[in-house]
Design an enzyme around this catalytic site. Structure first.
Site, mmCIF file in Angstrom:
data_model
loop_
_atom_site.group_PDB
_atom_site.id
_atom_site.type_symbol
_atom_site.label_atom_id
_atom_site.label_comp_id
_atom_site.label_asym_id
_atom_site.label_seq_id
_atom_site.Cartn_x
_atom_site.Cartn_y
_atom_site.Cartn_z
ATOM 1 N N CYS A 110 45.006 48.357 -39.999
ATOM 2 C CA CYS A 110 44.302 47.778 -41.151
ATOM 3 C C CYS A 110 45.130 46.620 -41.693
ATOM 4 O O CYS A 110 46.352 46.738 -41.833
ATOM 5 C CB CYS A 110 44.125 48.862 -42.235
ATOM 6 S SG CYS A 110 43.265 48.272 -43.713
ATOM 7 N N HIS A 153 35.024 51.696 -40.598
ATOM 8 C CA HIS A 153 36.296 51.378 -41.263
ATOM 9 C C HIS A 153 36.061 50.409 -42.422
ATOM 10 O O HIS A 153 36.583 50.587 -43.523
ATOM 11 C CB HIS A 153 37.247 50.757 -40.223
ATOM 12 C CG HIS A 153 38.581 50.333 -40.735
ATOM 13 N ND1 HIS A 153 39.758 50.926 -40.344
ATOM 14 C CD2 HIS A 153 38.934 49.348 -41.590
ATOM 15 C CE1 HIS A 153 40.780 50.323 -40.953
ATOM 16 N NE2 HIS A 153 40.295 49.366 -41.713
ATOM 17 N N GLU A 154 35.206 49.372 -42.197
ATOM 18 C CA GLU A 154 34.973 48.358 -43.253
ATOM 19 C C GLU A 154 34.110 48.914 -44.374
ATOM 20 O O GLU A 154 34.364 48.642 -45.555
ATOM 21 C CB GLU A 154 34.317 47.108 -42.652
ATOM 22 C CG GLU A 154 35.120 46.438 -41.530
ATOM 23 C CD GLU A 154 36.598 46.264 -41.844
ATOM 24 O OE1 GLU A 154 37.410 46.322 -40.900
ATOM 25 O OE2 GLU A 154 36.973 46.120 -43.024
ATOM 26 N N HIS A 157 36.047 50.829 -46.854
ATOM 27 C CA HIS A 157 36.768 50.009 -47.845
ATOM 28 C C HIS A 157 35.906 49.777 -49.088
ATOM 29 O O HIS A 157 36.421 49.686 -50.195
ATOM 30 C CB HIS A 157 37.152 48.645 -47.253
ATOM 31 C CG HIS A 157 38.457 48.642 -46.487
ATOM 32 N ND1 HIS A 157 39.648 49.086 -47.020
ATOM 33 C CD2 HIS A 157 38.742 48.238 -45.221
ATOM 34 C CE1 HIS A 157 40.609 48.964 -46.117
ATOM 35 N NE2 HIS A 157 40.091 48.453 -45.019
HETATM 36 C C1 LIG Z 1 47.820 51.867 -35.027
HETATM 37 N N1 LIG Z 1 47.229 51.526 -33.766
HETATM 38 C C2 LIG Z 1 46.491 50.401 -33.621
HETATM 39 O O1 LIG Z 1 46.199 49.651 -34.537
HETATM 40 C C3 LIG Z 1 45.964 50.145 -32.268
HETATM 41 C C4 LIG Z 1 46.852 50.044 -31.190
HETATM 42 C C5 LIG Z 1 46.345 49.766 -29.906
HETATM 43 C C6 LIG Z 1 44.951 49.629 -29.692
HETATM 44 C C7 LIG Z 1 44.060 49.751 -30.755
HETATM 45 C C8 LIG Z 1 42.569 49.622 -30.506
HETATM 46 C C9 LIG Z 1 44.563 50.018 -32.061
HETATM 47 N N2 LIG Z 1 43.713 50.105 -33.149
HETATM 48 C C10 LIG Z 1 43.091 48.995 -33.692
HETATM 49 N N3 LIG Z 1 43.218 47.805 -33.056
HETATM 50 C C11 LIG Z 1 42.541 46.763 -33.618
HETATM 51 N N4 LIG Z 1 42.611 45.523 -33.014
HETATM 52 C C12 LIG Z 1 42.970 45.416 -31.642
HETATM 53 C C13 LIG Z 1 43.688 44.129 -31.347
HETATM 54 N N5 LIG Z 1 42.939 42.978 -31.889
HETATM 55 C C14 LIG Z 1 43.387 41.692 -31.436
HETATM 56 C C15 LIG Z 1 44.722 41.501 -31.060
HETATM 57 C C16 LIG Z 1 45.147 40.239 -30.635
HETATM 58 C C17 LIG Z 1 44.254 39.157 -30.571
HETATM 59 C C18 LIG Z 1 42.912 39.358 -30.926
HETATM 60 C C19 LIG Z 1 42.495 40.619 -31.352
HETATM 61 CL CL1 LIG Z 1 40.818 40.863 -31.750
HETATM 62 C C20 LIG Z 1 42.662 43.070 -33.303
HETATM 63 C C21 LIG Z 1 41.933 44.359 -33.626
HETATM 64 N N6 LIG Z 1 41.820 46.852 -34.745
HETATM 65 C C22 LIG Z 1 41.738 48.084 -35.298
HETATM 66 N N7 LIG Z 1 40.974 48.210 -36.377
HETATM 67 C C23 LIG Z 1 40.592 49.534 -36.901
HETATM 68 S S1 LIG Z 1 38.901 49.293 -37.397
HETATM 69 C C24 LIG Z 1 39.278 47.642 -37.986
HETATM 70 C C25 LIG Z 1 40.181 47.092 -36.885
HETATM 71 C C26 LIG Z 1 41.041 45.938 -37.388
HETATM 72 O O2 LIG Z 1 40.599 44.813 -37.379
HETATM 73 N N8 LIG Z 1 42.292 46.244 -37.801
HETATM 74 C C27 LIG Z 1 43.144 45.184 -38.256
HETATM 75 N N9 LIG Z 1 42.376 49.173 -34.811
#
Ligand SMILES: CNC(=O)c1cccc(C)c1Nc1nc(N2CCN(c3ccccc3Cl)CC2)nc(N2CSC[C@H]2C(=O)NC)n1
Length: 183
Positions: A110, A153-154, A157
């Site tokens: 998040c 998730h959103e 919030h």
């Molecule tokens: C603690 N472990 C972890 O975070 C986690 C760890 C591994 C895998 C996952 C899948 C995890 N989980 C998770 N990974 C994401 N991203 C993957 C990478 N990506 C991204 C990265 C780089 C460039 C472009 C992009 Cl697109 C961005 C988004 N996003 C979310 N969430 C939860 S729902 C809202 C969303 C969110 O935007 N969070 C900021 N969770």
């Protein structure tokens, strides 16, 4: 443009408030907020821009995270067909969902949480979401997989719920497993 300094972090009271519904039709100000949120996601997903402005990548953002306590969310991700899903919504509601639940094996991240919180976050596997777009259209989306998790998730919030509030639940279901069905 929005940068990480505009994103409030856990502990800020706005993250624990119920966000107010947006009066419809959305005002130009509401539309500008949604555009800025979507632009943040676009910038955060662009390696050059993210590097230049030190942005953490995200696929979803809710208005309370930029200290605007209104029911506005932006989601920009790819679905299981690797199609781009770019949706901004006012007053999103989950109007139905599967009984089945799922979770991200690596847990959830998040933008308002500057620490790794590991654990299983139970989410509905499939949801139907209804909301209003910037064009004033009421749309209904049927979602599954990663996009469904992002929307949940959103939308959490908007109710002051953080993803880690849900991590304990999975134990509960182990504690009270469903009785075997009579065959
Ligand atoms: C603690 N472990 C972890 O975070 C986690 C760890 C591994 C895998 C996952 C899948 C995890 N989980 C998770 N990974 C994401 N991203 C993957 C990478 N990506 C991204 C990265 C780089 C460039 C472009 C992009 Cl697109 C961005 C988004 N996003 C979310 N969430 C939860 S729902 C809202 C969303 C969110 O935007 N969070 C900021 N969770």
């Amino acid at each position: 443009m929005l940068t990480m300094k505009d994103i409030i972090k856990e502990g800020h009271p706005t993250l624990r408030k119920e966000a107010a519904a947006v009066t419809l039709p959305p005002t130009d100000e509401d539309k500008k907020i949604l555009k800025q949120m979507m632009d943040f996601l676009v910038h955060s997903q662009d390696p050059e821009i993210a590097e230049e402005h030190d942005l953490r990548p995200g696929v979803g953002l809710a208005a309370p995270q930029i200290n605007v306590s209104k029911q506005i969310i932006a989601v920009r991700t790819t679905d299981h067909n690797d199609e781009l899903l770019e949706v901004g919504m006012f007053n999103p509601k989950i109007i139905s969902h599967s009984a089945e639940t799922t979770f991200l094996e690596n847990g959830e991240g998040c933008l308002s949480v500057d620490r790794e919180v590991n654990g299983i976050v139970p989410r509905y596997s499939r949801i139907k979401v209804e909301g209003v777009t910037s064009e004033g259209q009421t749309i209904t989306l049927r979602l599954k997989g990663f996009p469904a998790i992002v929307f949940q998730h959103e939308i959490d919030h908007l109710k002051g719920i953080m993803f880690y509030d849900r991590i304990e639940e999975i134990e509960d279901s182990f504690k009270y497993p469903l009785p075997p069905r009579e065959v």
